[in-house]
Design a protein around this motif. Structure first.
Motif, PDB file in Angstrom:
ATOM      1  N   ARG A  69       0.745  -1.516  -0.326  1.00 39.54           N
ATOM      2  CA  ARG A  69      -0.079  -0.521   0.578  1.00 39.54           C
ATOM      3  C   ARG A  69       1.098   1.087  -0.536  1.00 39.54           C
ATOM      4  N   SER A  70       0.291   2.270  -0.574  1.00 44.44           N
ATOM      5  CA  SER A  70       1.900   3.626   0.024  1.00 44.44           C
ATOM      6  C   SER A  70       2.024   3.726   0.964  1.00 44.44           C
ATOM      7  N   PRO A  71       2.408   4.556   1.482  1.00 46.97           N
ATOM      8  CA  PRO A  71       2.951   4.740   2.795  1.00 46.97           C
ATOM      9  C   PRO A  71       2.683   6.239   2.771  1.00 46.97           C
ATOM     10  N   ILE A  72       2.231   6.800   1.955  1.00 39.42           N
ATOM     11  CA  ILE A  72       1.732   7.558   2.369  1.00 39.42           C
ATOM     12  C   ILE A  72       0.412   8.324   2.611  1.00 39.42           C
ATOM     13  N   SER A  73      -0.898   8.278   1.475  1.00 37.98           N
ATOM     14  CA  SER A  73      -2.298   7.293   1.908  1.00 37.98           C
ATOM     15  C   SER A  73      -2.685   6.315   2.563  1.00 37.98           C
ATOM     16  N   GLY A  74      -1.828   5.227   2.010  1.00 40.95           N
ATOM     17  CA  GLY A  74      -2.215   3.546   2.910  1.00 40.95           C
ATOM     18  C   GLY A  74      -3.043   3.302   1.185  1.00 40.95           C
ATOM     19  N   ALA A  75      -3.534   4.293   0.160  1.00 36.76           N
ATOM     20  CA  ALA A  75      -4.295   3.678  -0.750  1.00 36.76           C
ATOM     21  C   ALA A  75      -3.491   2.589  -1.660  1.00 36.76           C
ATOM     22  N   PRO A  76      -4.239   1.673  -2.745  1.00 38.67           N
ATOM     23  CA  PRO A  76      -3.795   0.742  -3.469  1.00 38.67           C
ATOM     24  C   PRO A  76      -2.660   1.048  -4.468  1.00 38.67           C
ATOM     25  N   VAL A  77      -1.868   0.361  -4.340  1.00 33.80           N
ATOM     26  CA  VAL A  77      -0.809   0.613  -5.059  1.00 33.80           C
ATOM     27  C   VAL A  77      -0.529  -0.532  -6.317  1.00 33.80           C
ATOM     28  N   ARG A  78      -0.318   0.242  -7.991  1.00 31.74           N
ATOM     29  CA  ARG A  78      -0.370  -1.172  -9.194  1.00 31.74           C
ATOM     30  C   ARG A  78       0.901  -1.320  -9.727  1.00 31.74           C
ATOM     31  N   ARG A  79       1.343  -2.000 -10.104  1.00 37.34           N
ATOM     32  CA  ARG A  79       2.363  -2.646 -11.054  1.00 37.34           C
ATOM     33  C   ARG A  79       3.172  -2.123 -11.788  1.00 37.34           C
ATOM     34  N   GLU A  80       3.303  -2.369 -12.643  1.00 38.15           N
ATOM     35  CA  GLU A  80       4.431  -1.713 -14.150  1.00 38.15           C
ATOM     36  C   GLU A  80       5.200  -1.339 -13.948  1.00 38.15           C
ATOM     37  N   GLY A  81       5.840  -2.570 -14.829  1.00 42.04           N
ATOM     38  CA  GLY A  81       7.349  -2.929 -14.922  1.00 42.04           C
ATOM     39  C   GLY A  81       8.394  -3.322 -13.385  1.00 42.04           C
ATOM     40  N   ASP A  82       9.542  -2.296 -13.507  1.00 41.23           N
ATOM     41  CA  ASP A  82       9.731  -1.610 -11.997  1.00 41.23           C
ATOM     42  C   ASP A  82       9.461  -0.999 -11.173  1.00 41.23           C
ATOM     43  N   TRP A  83       8.419  -0.385 -11.233  1.00 44.06           N
ATOM     44  CA  TRP A  83       7.650   0.314 -10.168  1.00 44.06           C
ATOM     45  C   TRP A  83       6.739   0.266  -9.925  1.00 44.06           C
ATOM     46  N   LEU A  84       6.165   0.993  -8.610  1.00 43.44           N
ATOM     47  CA  LEU A  84       5.169   0.745  -7.043  1.00 43.44           C
ATOM     48  C   LEU A  84       4.730   2.322  -8.252  1.00 43.44           C
ATOM     49  N   ILE A  85       2.702   1.821  -8.473  1.00 38.58           N
ATOM     50  CA  ILE A  85       2.763   3.008  -8.496  1.00 38.58           C
ATOM     51  C   ILE A  85       1.412   3.388  -8.263  1.00 38.58           C
ATOM     52  N   SER A  86       1.207   4.589  -7.402  1.00 35.71           N
ATOM     53  CA  SER A  86       0.182   4.956  -6.466  1.00 35.71           C
ATOM     54  C   SER A  86      -0.750   6.325  -7.635  1.00 35.71           C
ATOM     55  N   ASP A  87      -1.493   5.897  -7.715  1.00 33.61           N
ATOM     56  CA  ASP A  87      -2.216   6.840  -8.726  1.00 33.61           C
ATOM     57  C   ASP A  87      -3.140   7.982  -7.655  1.00 33.61           C
ATOM     58  N   GLN A  88      -3.502   7.494  -6.203  1.00 38.18           N
ATOM     59  CA  GLN A  88      -3.951   8.375  -5.670  1.00 38.18           C
ATOM     60  C   GLN A  88      -2.718   9.592  -5.308  1.00 38.18           C
ATOM     61  N   ASP A  89      -1.929   9.493  -4.783  1.00 38.31           N
ATOM     62  CA  ASP A  89      -1.019  10.314  -4.666  1.00 38.31           C
ATOM     63  C   ASP A  89       0.114  10.952  -5.379  1.00 38.31           C
ATOM     64  N   LYS A  90      -0.025  10.486  -6.795  1.00 42.91           N
ATOM     65  CA  LYS A  90       0.998  10.533  -7.269  1.00 42.91           C
ATOM     66  C   LYS A  90       2.151  10.768  -7.309  1.00 42.91           C
ATOM     67  N   VAL A  91       2.796   8.850  -7.348  1.00 46.63           N
ATOM     68  CA  VAL A  91       4.097   9.031  -7.389  1.00 46.63           C
ATOM     69  C   VAL A  91       4.260   7.867  -7.552  1.00 46.63           C
ATOM     70  N   ARG A  92       5.186   7.224  -7.913  1.00 48.96           N
ATOM     71  CA  ARG A  92       5.598   5.773  -8.284  1.00 48.96           C
ATOM     72  C   ARG A  92       7.355   5.165  -7.541  1.00 48.96           C
ATOM     73  N   TRP A  93       7.295   4.089  -7.049  1.00 46.33           N
ATOM     74  CA  TRP A  93       9.151   4.031  -6.258  1.00 46.33           C
ATOM     75  C   TRP A  93       8.957   2.492  -7.094  1.00 46.33           C
ATOM     76  N   ARG A  94      10.666   2.352  -6.904  1.00 45.59           N
ATOM     77  CA  ARG A  94      10.804   1.703  -7.722  1.00 45.59           C
ATOM     78  C   ARG A  94      11.642  -0.059  -6.810  1.00 45.59           C
ATOM     79  N   VAL A  95      11.098  -0.760  -7.680  1.00 42.95           N
ATOM     80  CA  VAL A  95      11.648  -1.903  -7.643  1.00 42.95           C
ATOM     81  C   VAL A  95      12.644  -2.403  -8.291  1.00 42.95           C
ATOM     82  N   GLU A  96      13.311  -3.258  -7.624  1.00 42.03           N
ATOM     83  CA  GLU A  96      14.810  -3.648  -8.543  1.00 42.03           C
ATOM     84  C   GLU A  96      15.081  -5.289  -7.548  1.00 42.03           C
TER      85      GLU A  96
END
Ligand SMILES: C[S@@+](CC[C@H](N)C(=O)[O-])C[C@H]1O[C@@H](n2cnc3c(N)ncnc32)[C@H](O)[C@@H]1O
Length: 297
Positions: A258-285
């Motif tokens: 979940r997003s550590p900012i809002s707790g909203a669900p995140v989605r996976r796209e390639g090497d990223w986890l994306i929070s549409d609600q918070d308009k940010v993404r986090w890297r997955v390696e």
């Protein structure tokens, strides 16, 4: 948001464990953890796992998450455990856990809470991500230990080991009273199952004159005998997550985040986890999920 004790780039493993005589502390912590943690389960998280010192004790778990605020500590953990497909490594803050409610059935936090200024906030987060009935093994530094009691009696220490409030003896280094910590755990929704005093023999003189195996056997006995007299420098609590949300099956592994900012669900796209609600993404390696540095979308 509370400040973090930043271990980024620290030589903790080498300085504190490898180059110092701490085989006794390591061994007796393992005894306590084996006693309190169910030997098997589905998904375990270690909070503030550092370089993964204790991760061999999680062999009975199907999935293991090692979480730490310091990326460099987790790189060290990856060097030790990265080839085991059961492991994932998450860079995040214990005050803002990036997981769904009830995502884990077991959690441990060893040698970490003494760095936390806001214990209730951290315990609240940990309770949230544990499923009902899950086990949380929490180690804390005990202010009411024999050495502190003696120093207090000799007036060589300004604070009392008997009063409930935490003592911050160096910035972001706290010792806690066992009753205070158990109360915080209960208020966060945990039921205290048991408490073990650990490291009673933590004295350089004893380490010099007694064989390690004898020290460990004695400590193992004192852990049991001293349960009603928590006067050791370290205390391990076994906590059960009480009723808070209806028991459900643990979510499948890709949907625990979940997003550590809002707790909203995140989605996976390639090497990223994306929070549409918070308009940010986090890297997955690979197995490393980095929630420390969000990038704007
Ligand atoms: C003393 S080390 C203990 C490491 C490991 N638990 C062990 O016993 O070997 C403390 C660890 O807690 C981590 N830590 C401190 N504050 C944290 C926070 N707010 N969130 C996540 N990790 C934190 C540090 O980065 C460090 O790796």
């Amino acid at each position: 948001m509370s400040a973090c004790c930043d271990y980024e780039g620290s030589d903790y493993r080498v300085r504190f464990w490898q180059n110092a005589d701490r085989a006794y502390e390591d061994a007796v912590e393992r005894v306590a953890l084996r006693r309190l943690l169910p030997s098997s389960g589905k998904r375990l998280i270690e909070l503030g796992a550092g370089f993964g010192r204790l991760a061999d004790l999680y062999a009975g778990y199907e999935e293991v998450v090692l979480l730490d605020y310091a990326r460099s500590m987790l790189h060290d953990a990856i060097a030790r455990w990265g080839s085991d497909p059961r492991f994932r490594f998450v860079v995040a803050d214990v005050y803002r856990l990036p997981f769904a409610a009830g995502a884990f059935d077991a959690a441990t936090m060893i040698r970490v809470v003494h760095h936390l200024a806001d214990v209730p906030a951290a315990l609240e987060q940990i309770r949230r991500v544990l499923a009902e009935g899950g086990t949380f093994v929490l180690e804390f530094a005990n202010k009411r230990n024999l050495k502190a009691m003696l120093r207090h009696a000799l007036r060589r220490q300004p604070w009392s080991p008997y009063t409930p409030e935490p003592v911050e003896f160096v910035a972001l280094h706290f010792d806690f009273h066992p009753r205070w910590m158990q109360l915080q755990a209960q208020q966060a929704g945990f039921v205290v199952q048991s408490a073990l005093p650990v490291s009673f023999l933590r004295l350089n003189l004893l380490k010099r004159i007694l064989p390690l195996s004898l020290m460990v056997s004695l400590d193992a006995m004192l852990q049991r005998a001293g349960q009603r007299a928590l006067f050791a420098p370290s205390v391990f609590l076994s906590l059960r997550a009480g009723v808070r949300q209806p028991a459900a099956r643990l979510p499948p592994c890709e949907s625990i985040f979940r997003s550590p900012i809002s707790g909203a669900p995140v989605r996976r796209e390639g090497d990223w986890l994306i929070s549409d609600q918070d308009k940010v993404r986090w890297r997955v390696e690979g197995a490393l999920y980095d929630f420390k540095s969000p990038e704007p979308l």
